[in-house]
Design a protein around this motif. Structure first.
Motif, PDB file in Angstrom:
ATOM      1  N   HIS A  74       0.833  -1.195   0.000  1.00 54.95           N
ATOM      2  CA  HIS A  74       0.000   0.000   0.000  1.00 54.95           C
ATOM      3  C   HIS A  74       0.874   1.254   0.000  1.00 54.95           C
ATOM      4  N   LEU A  75       0.467   2.241  -0.784  1.00 55.83           N
ATOM      5  CA  LEU A  75       1.085   3.560  -0.791  1.00 55.83           C
ATOM      6  C   LEU A  75      -0.031   4.572  -0.572  1.00 55.83           C
ATOM      7  N   VAL A  76       0.090   5.367   0.485  1.00 58.12           N
ATOM      8  CA  VAL A  76      -0.900   6.396   0.778  1.00 58.12           C
ATOM      9  C   VAL A  76      -0.292   7.762   0.497  1.00 58.12           C
ATOM     10  N   LEU A  77      -1.012   8.579  -0.236  1.00 59.36           N
ATOM     11  CA  LEU A  77      -0.569   9.925  -0.595  1.00 59.36           C
ATOM     12  C   LEU A  77      -1.493  10.918   0.101  1.00 59.36           C
ATOM     13  N   THR A  78      -0.924  11.758   0.976  1.00 56.50           N
ATOM     14  CA  THR A  78      -1.760  12.623   1.803  1.00 56.50           C
ATOM     15  C   THR A  78      -2.396  13.757   1.015  1.00 56.50           C
ATOM     16  N   HIS A  79      -1.807  14.119  -0.132  1.00 52.10           N
ATOM     17  CA  HIS A  79      -2.376  15.156  -0.993  1.00 52.10           C
ATOM     18  C   HIS A  79      -1.713  15.053  -2.366  1.00 52.10           C
ATOM     19  N   TYR A  80      -1.973  15.995  -3.242  1.00 53.95           N
ATOM     20  CA  TYR A  80      -1.634  15.824  -4.655  1.00 53.95           C
ATOM     21  C   TYR A  80      -0.297  16.421  -5.083  1.00 53.95           C
ATOM     22  N   HIS A  81       0.414  17.141  -4.249  1.00 52.25           N
ATOM     23  CA  HIS A  81       1.595  17.886  -4.686  1.00 52.25           C
ATOM     24  C   HIS A  81       2.671  16.988  -5.288  1.00 52.25           C
ATOM     25  N   ALA A  82       3.301  17.498  -6.337  1.00 49.28           N
ATOM     26  CA  ALA A  82       4.243  16.703  -7.129  1.00 49.28           C
ATOM     27  C   ALA A  82       5.374  16.118  -6.296  1.00 49.28           C
ATOM     28  N   VAL A  83       5.917  16.894  -5.349  1.00 51.32           N
ATOM     29  CA  VAL A  83       7.056  16.401  -4.570  1.00 51.32           C
ATOM     30  C   VAL A  83       6.659  15.271  -3.635  1.00 51.32           C
ATOM     31  N   ARG A  84       5.361  15.026  -3.492  1.00 45.80           N
ATOM     32  CA  ARG A  84       4.864  13.942  -2.642  1.00 45.80           C
ATOM     33  C   ARG A  84       4.491  12.686  -3.427  1.00 45.80           C
ATOM     34  N   VAL A  85       4.186  12.831  -4.717  1.00 35.52           N
ATOM     35  CA  VAL A  85       3.499  11.738  -5.400  1.00 35.52           C
ATOM     36  C   VAL A  85       4.213  11.163  -6.619  1.00 35.52           C
ATOM     37  N   LEU A  86       5.121  11.908  -7.254  1.00 29.89           N
ATOM     38  CA  LEU A  86       5.604  11.488  -8.572  1.00 29.89           C
ATOM     39  C   LEU A  86       6.616  10.348  -8.524  1.00 29.89           C
ATOM     40  N   GLY A  87       7.101   9.985  -7.330  1.00 30.77           N
ATOM     41  CA  GLY A  87       7.986   8.827  -7.204  1.00 30.77           C
ATOM     42  C   GLY A  87       7.254   7.518  -7.002  1.00 30.77           C
ATOM     43  N   ALA A  88       5.948   7.518  -7.128  1.00 26.08           N
ATOM     44  CA  ALA A  88       5.125   6.367  -6.742  1.00 26.08           C
ATOM     45  C   ALA A  88       5.494   5.078  -7.460  1.00 26.08           C
ATOM     46  N   SER A  89       5.875   5.152  -8.724  1.00 30.84           N
ATOM     47  CA  SER A  89       6.113   3.929  -9.502  1.00 30.84           C
ATOM     48  C   SER A  89       7.213   3.062  -8.899  1.00 30.84           C
ATOM     49  N   ALA A  90       8.160   3.667  -8.170  1.00 34.28           N
ATOM     50  CA  ALA A  90       9.279   2.901  -7.608  1.00 34.28           C
ATOM     51  C   ALA A  90       8.815   1.871  -6.583  1.00 34.28           C
ATOM     52  N   PHE A  91       7.716   2.132  -5.904  1.00 32.74           N
ATOM     53  CA  PHE A  91       7.277   1.241  -4.830  1.00 32.74           C
ATOM     54  C   PHE A  91       6.541   0.009  -5.351  1.00 32.74           C
ATOM     55  N   GLU A  92       6.047   0.087  -6.575  1.00 27.41           N
ATOM     56  CA  GLU A  92       5.321  -1.037  -7.188  1.00 27.41           C
ATOM     57  C   GLU A  92       4.223  -1.555  -6.261  1.00 27.41           C
ATOM     58  N   ALA A  93       3.541  -0.629  -5.585  1.00 26.64           N
ATOM     59  CA  ALA A  93       2.490  -1.008  -4.636  1.00 26.64           C
ATOM     60  C   ALA A  93       1.196  -1.291  -5.395  1.00 26.64           C
ATOM     61  N   PRO A  94       0.551  -2.421  -5.140  1.00 21.85           N
ATOM     62  CA  PRO A  94      -0.720  -2.716  -5.821  1.00 21.85           C
ATOM     63  C   PRO A  94      -1.821  -1.709  -5.514  1.00 21.85           C
ATOM     64  N   GLN A  95      -1.787  -1.132  -4.299  1.00 22.54           N
ATOM     65  CA  GLN A  95      -2.818  -0.179  -3.898  1.00 22.54           C
ATOM     66  C   GLN A  95      -2.197   1.197  -3.658  1.00 22.54           C
ATOM     67  N   ILE A  96      -2.700   2.210  -4.360  1.00 27.92           N
ATOM     68  CA  ILE A  96      -2.302   3.603  -4.157  1.00 27.92           C
ATOM     69  C   ILE A  96      -3.555   4.345  -3.713  1.00 27.92           C
ATOM     70  N   ILE A  97      -3.500   4.944  -2.531  1.00 26.58           N
ATOM     71  CA  ILE A  97      -4.693   5.500  -1.885  1.00 26.58           C
ATOM     72  C   ILE A  97      -4.562   7.013  -1.761  1.00 26.58           C
ATOM     73  N   MET A  98      -5.616   7.717  -2.143  1.00 20.04           N
ATOM     74  CA  MET A  98      -5.761   9.162  -1.959  1.00 20.04           C
ATOM     75  C   MET A  98      -7.200   9.438  -1.553  1.00 20.04           C
TER      76      MET A  98
END
Length: 316
Positions: A74-98
Motif C-alpha cells: 500500500h502507498l498512501v498519498l496525503t495530498h496531490y503535490h508533485a514532490v509527494r506523489v511522482l515517485g510512486a512507480s518505484a514502490f510497485e504497490a498494488p494499492q495507491i490510496i488518496m
C-alpha cells in the motif's frame, strides 16, 4: 530577478534520518525536505508519501529494507503535490490510496503543479526523467477508510482542509501515532499556496484531540512524546495565523499584494526566518492569504509562469 527563485539555490544534499516513532512505525526525514512514513504490518508494508521521483523513492525503499523484507502493498498519498506523489512507480504497490478530493485535484491541476514544482525545487527532482507521468490512485475515499495489514489496523482520514482541500492523515491506533502530511510541520515553514487559512487551525485541533504519542510531520524531525507533539501543533498554528492576519488586514483595506508582503514579513521574520524553506514559501503564502481574505475560497492554480510573475512582483 533580484533573489534566487524559490529553492533553485538550495543544492546541498540533506542528511537522511530514519526514526522509529512507534512499534514498527518509521519516519523518513531529511532536514526539511519532504518526509515519508513506513507502517509495517503482520505480513506487508504501507508507505506514506512517494517522494518527487522514483530515484528519490528508492532512498526510502533502501531504509525500509534495513528493517523488514515484507512486501510493500500500500502507498498512501496525503495530498496531490508533485514532490509527494511522482515517485510512486518505484514502490510497485498494488494499492495507491488518496482522498477523492485529492484525486480530483490531480485531474484539475496536477500537470500545472508538476511544472511549477519542478521549476521551484530542482534538487528534489533528481532523476526526473524516470517519472512515468502523473500519479493516479487505485483507491479513493471520502471522510475515512481503514486498511488492515494483517491484524494491524490503519485509519486514513480527512479531518479538515489545511495545506490543501484534500488532505488526509494516517492514524495507527495500536500505537496512537499519526502521519500528518503537511498539515503539521516542525522547524519548517508551512507551504500555504494551496491552503485554507480559516480551516487550518481547526484541523490542527482535531489532530490534537487524539492526544497522540507521536507524529511524523510533513517536514522536519519526527515528534516523539506529547510535549513535542503539542509544541509542533502550536508552532504550526502560530505560523498559519501569523501569515494570514497581516495579509488579510492589508487586503481588506484595499492595499496591494506588496504591502501585504511587507506586513507579513514584519510579523513572521522575527519568529520563523530560520525555518526550512521559509523564503521559498513566503511569497506563495502571502498571495494565497491575500486571495482568501477577499473570499477566493478555491486556491488559484499555480503555474510556472504565474510563479515567476508573482515572485518578480514581490522581489523585483
Amino acid at each position: 530577478m533580484s533573489k534566487a527563485f524559490a529553492s533553485q539555490a538550495d543544492l546541498s544534499e540533506k542528511k537522511i534520518s530514519f526514526t522509529e516513532v512507534g512499534r514498527d512505525l518509521w519516519a523518513f526525514t531529511a532536514e526539511g525536505d519532504p518526509n515519508s512514513g513506513v507502517i509495517i504490518g503482520d505480513d506487508s508494508v504501507m508507505i506514506i508519501e512517494a517522494q518527487a521521483t522514483p530515484r528519490l523513492a528508492h532512498k526510502v525503499i533502501e531504509k525500509v529494507r534495513e528493517v523488514t523484507d515484507k512486501p510493500i502493498t500500500h502507498l498512501v498519498l496525503t495530498h496531490y503535490h508533485a514532490v509527494r506523489v511522482l515517485g510512486a512507480s518505484a514502490f510497485e504497490a498494488p494499492q495507491i490510496i488518496m482522498s477523492e478530493k485529492a484525486r480530483a485535484m490531480v485531474a484539475e491541476r496536477g500537470k500545472e503543479d508538476w511544472d511549477s514544482e519542478f521549476q521551484r525545487f530542482p534538487r528534489l527532482f533528481e532523476g526526473h526523467e524516470s517519472i512515468p507521468g502523473l500519479t493516479w490512485p487505485t483507491t479513493t475515499f471520502n471522510d475515512r477508510m481503514s486498511v488492515y495489514l494483517g491484524n494491524r489496523r490503519v485509519d486514513i482520514m480527512q479531518l479538515g482542509r489545511a495545506h490543501t482541500a484534500g488532505d488526509a492523515v494516517i492514524y495507527v491506533p495500536d500505537e496512537n501515532v499519526m502521519f500528518t502530511g503537511d498539515i503539521v510541520e516542525y522547524q519548517s515553514a508551512c507551504y500555504c499556496g494551496d491552503g485554507h487559512f480559516h480551516d487550518w487551525p481547526g484541523t490542527l485541533e482535531a489532530i490534537r484531540n487524539f492526544d497522540l504519542e507521536a507524529i511524523a510531520p510533513g517536514r522536519g524531525a519526527a515528534l516523539a512524546g506529547r510535549d513535542m507533539v503539542n509544541a509542533a501543533l502550536d508552532s504550526t498554528k502560530d505560523f498559519v495565523r501569523s501569515t494570514y492576519r497581516p495579509a488579510a488586514r492589508v487586503a481588506l483595506r484595499g492595499g496591494s499584494l506588496k504591502e501585504a508582503w511587507d506586513a507579513v514579513r514584519a510579523e513572521c521574520d522575527p519568529k520563523f526566518a530560520d525555518y526550512a524553506i521559509y523564503e521559498h514559501c513566503l511569497p506563495f503564502n502571502v498571495a494565497r492569504a491575500y486571495d482568501e481574505a477577499l473570499d477566493i475560497d478555491t486556491p488559484r492554480i499555480w503555474t510556472d509562469k504565474r510563479d515567476l510573475e508573482m515572485w518578480e512582483q514581490l522581489h523585483g
